[in-house]
Design a protein around this motif. Sequence first.
Motif, PDB file in Angstrom:
ATOM      1  N   TRP A 262       0.842  -1.208   0.000  1.00  0.00           N
ATOM      2  CA  TRP A 262       0.000   0.000   0.000  1.00  0.00           C
ATOM      3  C   TRP A 262       0.875   1.255   0.000  1.00  0.00           C
ATOM      4  O   TRP A 262       0.634   2.194  -0.773  1.00  0.00           O
ATOM      5  CB  TRP A 262      -0.905  -0.026   1.227  1.00  0.00           C
ATOM      6  N   ASP A 265       2.573   1.779  -3.369  1.00  0.00           N
ATOM      7  CA  ASP A 265       1.683   2.367  -4.370  1.00  0.00           C
ATOM      8  C   ASP A 265       1.415   3.845  -4.099  1.00  0.00           C
ATOM      9  O   ASP A 265       1.323   4.646  -5.036  1.00  0.00           O
ATOM     10  CB  ASP A 265       0.360   1.596  -4.404  1.00  0.00           C
ATOM     11  N   LEU A 269       2.509   6.380  -6.884  1.00  0.00           N
ATOM     12  CA  LEU A 269       1.476   7.204  -7.510  1.00  0.00           C
ATOM     13  C   LEU A 269       1.764   8.688  -7.298  1.00  0.00           C
ATOM     14  O   LEU A 269       1.583   9.508  -8.209  1.00  0.00           O
ATOM     15  CB  LEU A 269       0.108   6.842  -6.931  1.00  0.00           C
ATOM     16  N   ILE A 275       0.713   2.784 -10.365  1.00  0.00           N
ATOM     17  CA  ILE A 275       0.248   1.872  -9.318  1.00  0.00           C
ATOM     18  C   ILE A 275       0.661   0.456  -9.720  1.00  0.00           C
ATOM     19  O   ILE A 275       0.418   0.034 -10.848  1.00  0.00           O
ATOM     20  CB  ILE A 275      -1.286   1.932  -9.154  1.00  0.00           C
ATOM     21  N   TYR A 278      -2.170  -2.382  -6.194  1.00  0.00           N
ATOM     22  CA  TYR A 278      -3.603  -2.238  -5.906  1.00  0.00           C
ATOM     23  C   TYR A 278      -4.309  -1.337  -6.917  1.00  0.00           C
ATOM     24  O   TYR A 278      -4.824  -0.275  -6.567  1.00  0.00           O
ATOM     25  CB  TYR A 278      -3.802  -1.676  -4.494  1.00  0.00           C
ATOM     26  N   PRO A 279      -4.368  -1.759  -8.181  1.00  0.00           N
ATOM     27  CA  PRO A 279      -5.081  -0.934  -9.167  1.00  0.00           C
ATOM     28  C   PRO A 279      -6.564  -0.813  -8.857  1.00  0.00           C
ATOM     29  O   PRO A 279      -7.210   0.145  -9.294  1.00  0.00           O
ATOM     30  CB  PRO A 279      -4.841  -1.697 -10.479  1.00  0.00           C
ATOM     31  N   LYS A 282      -7.453   2.533  -6.859  1.00  0.00           N
ATOM     32  CA  LYS A 282      -6.872   3.727  -7.484  1.00  0.00           C
ATOM     33  C   LYS A 282      -7.439   5.011  -6.895  1.00  0.00           C
ATOM     34  O   LYS A 282      -6.692   5.961  -6.612  1.00  0.00           O
ATOM     35  CB  LYS A 282      -7.113   3.682  -8.991  1.00  0.00           C
ATOM     36  N   LEU A 285      -6.138   5.574  -3.285  1.00  0.00           N
ATOM     37  CA  LEU A 285      -4.715   5.899  -3.350  1.00  0.00           C
ATOM     38  C   LEU A 285      -4.511   7.312  -3.889  1.00  0.00           C
ATOM     39  O   LEU A 285      -3.631   8.050  -3.419  1.00  0.00           O
ATOM     40  CB  LEU A 285      -3.984   4.888  -4.229  1.00  0.00           C
ATOM     41  N   ALA A 289      -2.273  10.168  -2.198  1.00  0.00           N
ATOM     42  CA  ALA A 289      -0.981  10.296  -2.866  1.00  0.00           C
ATOM     43  C   ALA A 289      -0.268  11.629  -2.629  1.00  0.00           C
ATOM     44  O   ALA A 289       0.965  11.657  -2.560  1.00  0.00           O
ATOM     45  CB  ALA A 289      -1.142  10.045  -4.367  1.00  0.00           C
TER      46      ALA A 289
END
Length: 339
Positions: A262, A265, A269, A275, A278-279, A282, A285, A289
């Motif tokens: 996590w 990503d 991102l 990513i 964990y797409p 999105k 995230l 980010a």
Amino acid sequence: MYPWLQQAWQDLLRERDRLPHALLITGEPGIGKRVFAEYLAQFLLCEDTQKSTVPCGVCDGCRWYLAGNHPDFRVLQPEDAEDERPDEADSKKAKKKSEIIRVEDVRGLADFVNLSAHRRSLRVTLVVPADTMNVAAANAFLKTLEEPPAGAVFILVADHWRRLLPTIRSRCRVFPLALPEPHIAMQWLNAHGVVNPTLHLAHTGGAPLAAMDDAAAEWLPVRQNFLEHIAEPATLDVLKLSAELDKAKLDTDLVIAWLQKWIYDLISLGLAQKIRYYPDWKDALGRLAPRAPFLMQYVNQLTEAQKLSRHPLNQRLVFESLLFAYVDALRGKGRQGKV
């Protein structure tokens, strides 16, 4: 042999006449390193003098190996340990898998390694996972590597090979196995009936065997719940979530790995608009980010926690420490959590 390992196997065979006495096979978890190592062990023990690229499968050496009782083959791995679980109704001792290779296990190899071979001239030892040797076991194993008896061959397999003693690494030839190309992994997963293989392959960083396990894991609802909570740090109830994770009785390193992915990503991102793991998260995230620069120090804390994950620490306290530190990091505060 898995299709994505065929090229590596051919590369290794080109040096079959110059193979070292100790080979360290490395690579990401879930790509088939142990299968590769076992195939090599069978190839070395195969008694067909005409074999070229594969073990024959029919000679006495192959038949003994495939039956699991070849006298010149040993596996050094964490042993089963007795664990008293008083909450069980029958109050019997249940078996659980030890997480380390102990010095007693290494010393038990002495007779096998130093005696003459039963079938031919080779005695093959598979050490897996080699990075689970504790300090005493690693030092005992090092003595064998320093002065290997004639005909003794060691095949080590490790996910985290840099955790091995540098002196052990220096006495092995490191042979890395790469992640397969995505289309090859996808074809294999589709052929094995995995539903939504793209997502599970992403969750495991591109490792097809790990993706298959991911798709069938009983803990998927636990991970889903975990991600839902950390996706909303403003309302995250650290104590409640830690208690739920502790109750689930999952391996500590598994939960830490979810958190590491996590954070990876989030940073990726935030800094590169990419990513990896964990797409399917999105949007969540993307909201977090912008805080990615605050998480750099937290990455180090997760790395240290992962190194200690096999130690008998209080699991719930580990989760609480890491989750409190996660919330603080997103707020731009530094928490030097101890785990």
